[in-house]
Scaffold this active site. Structure first.
Site, PDB file in Angstrom:
ATOM      1  CE1 TYR A 167      10.878  31.780   3.432  1.00 34.16           C
ATOM      2  CE2 TYR A 167      11.298  29.424   3.334  1.00 34.16           C
ATOM      3  CZ  TYR A 167      10.898  30.599   2.725  1.00 34.16           C
ATOM      4  OH  TYR A 167      10.526  30.584   1.402  1.00 34.16           O
ATOM      5  CG  MET A 223       7.640  23.362  -0.938  1.00 33.51           C
ATOM      6  SD  MET A 223       6.425  24.260  -1.908  1.00 33.51           S
ATOM      7  CE  MET A 223       5.285  24.778  -0.620  1.00 33.51           C
ATOM      8  CE  LYS A 235      -0.463   0.169   5.045  1.00 37.50           C
ATOM      9  NZ  LYS A 235      -1.395   0.250   6.194  1.00 37.50           N
ATOM     10  NE  ARG A 292      -6.902   0.746  10.858  1.00 38.76           N
ATOM     11  CZ  ARG A 292      -5.599   0.547  10.571  1.00 38.76           C
ATOM     12  NH1 ARG A 292      -4.764   1.569  10.614  1.00 38.76           N
ATOM     13  NH2 ARG A 292      -5.151  -0.653  10.258  1.00 38.76           N
TER      14      ARG A 292
END
Length: 385
Positions: free
Chosen positions: A268, A317, A39, A137
């Site tokens: 930043y 990013m 998956k 779940r």
């Protein structure tokens, strides 16, 4: 390396993936069914090449999380059983039939819709009934009412109850008390089914943690996931219980090396300021590529020219910065190892996960999304899929 059109890439060592599935097979024995979990694009490693390697080296079947993931594998030519571990909406019954996929069900109405879709195609659909033994779940509660609902599913005309499915919540923790409570609930539920004339079929429960340390939870079929890719399911498992080899390495090239004076703010927010004249290197990987922003200021590091170099400032990013002042003979274009090994130095996905307060699963999935993949073996050959 191959031209990936980027100065950053993920290397997937398929020999190590083969080694890991072989170790799982040795651990559980030849009589168990091994369902290789691929998956989330095989946890970021590439579902199609991973599935091919797993099936060639000991897996009997595959498991995915979503319908689209199962379709991808069918279109790639895989003919083995493919189990969808997440619940599939009733409206996609005809799609399940078309691609011969095995869903997990947790309601009678859902199973009934699948039976109607199978009947329309004059086929029979295998399904696993999910039982919630403590994960909270998906699944029927393991009580009389739950057993009666599974019995209704077993009696549907065009659905075959392939087996009963559950999932461990704490098998990768040192304390196995709750895992054993889940096993008792599962066993009692299967006995309850038998008492009302229903054969539970294939019992499948064990995830990576249980495969390693809860042998009584292996039952008929095991579902290895993160362990296939060389990551241990937690820091609490006994790593001596099973040898694994990391499958993913993450690498890049320095795009710039710049000399800056003491007192220079980096990235930043100016959260890092150089205390000395320094050389700062730019790595073209950021949080959009899977390098977690949460690692900023936490002591993260990379390997360049055989030595560790600290990550400085906030991860951006598409880029992050490293202090390469103490790296010998460093230049733009030098290889940066973000995850991987160079000589005696190693950085694992688990290390990055711990610094970012997450797990290796998330780190591998993240790196495997935007970064191009290069497939290799232990002879360092490279090829495409």
């Amino acid at each position: 390396m191959q031209d990936t059109l980027r100065s950053a890439w993920v290397e997937i060592n398929l020999d190590n993936l083969a080694f890991n599935i072989q170790k799982v097979r040795e651990k559980v024995g030849p009589e168990k069914t091994v369902i290789g979990v691929v998956k989330a694009d095989a946890y970021g490693h590439g579902a199609v090449p991973a599935a091919k390697t797993l099936l060639e080296n000991g897996a009997d079947a595959l498991a995915v999380a979503t319908l689209s993931e199962g379709i991808e594998l069918r279109k790639a030519g895989f003919t083995c059983e493919i189990v969808i571990l997440g619940l599939t909406a009733s409206r996609y019954g005809t799609v399940l039939v078309e691609y011969d996929l095995t869903p997990v069900v947790a309601s009678v109405d859902n199973a009934y819709a699948f039976s109607r879709a199978a009947a329309a195609a004059n086929k029979f659909m295998p399904v696993y009934a999910a039982v919630d033994t403590g994960m909270g779940r998906i699944g029927f509660l393991p009580d009389q009412r739950g057993a009666e609902m599974v019995a209704k599913i077993a009696k549907l005309g065009n659905v075959n109850l392939k087996g009963v499915f559950s999932h461990f919540a704490t098998a990768d923790e040192a304390d196995k008390t709750f895992a054993k409570e889940q096993i008792k609930k599962f066993d009692d539920f299967c006995k309850l089914l038998e008492s009302i004339g229903i054969d539970p079929g294939v019992k499948t429960f064990a995830n990576s943690g249980a495969i390693m340390e809860v042998p009584e939870g292996h039952y008929d079929a095991v579902r290895p996931g993160i362990m296939l890719y060389g990551c241990y399911p937690s820091n609490e498992v006994d790593r001596d219980a099973l040898e694994l080899k990391p499958v993913m390495s993450v690498k890049a090239e320095l795009t710039q090396v710049k000399k800056v004076p003491a007192g220079t703010p980096i990235s930043y927010g100016r959260t890092f300021v150089t205390e000395r004249e320094s050389f700062i290197g730019t790595v073209p990987v950021g949080y959009a590529d899977g390098m977690p922003r949460a690692i900023s200021g936490k002591g993260g590091r990379v390997i360049i020219n055989g030595v560790y170099a600290p990550i400085v400032g906030r991860v951006c990013m598409d880029q992050f910065l490293v202090d390469v002042t103490d790296v010998p003979d460093v230049f733009a274009g030098d290889e940066v190892i973000i995850v991987g090994t160079d000589g005696e130095n190693t950085i694992l996905a688990e290390e990055i996960g711990a610094l970012a307060d997450t797990i290796s699963y998330e780190i591998c999935c993240g790196f495997g999304q935007r970064l191009p993949k290069v497939y290799t073996d232990n002879e360092e050959d490279e090829w495409d899929f």
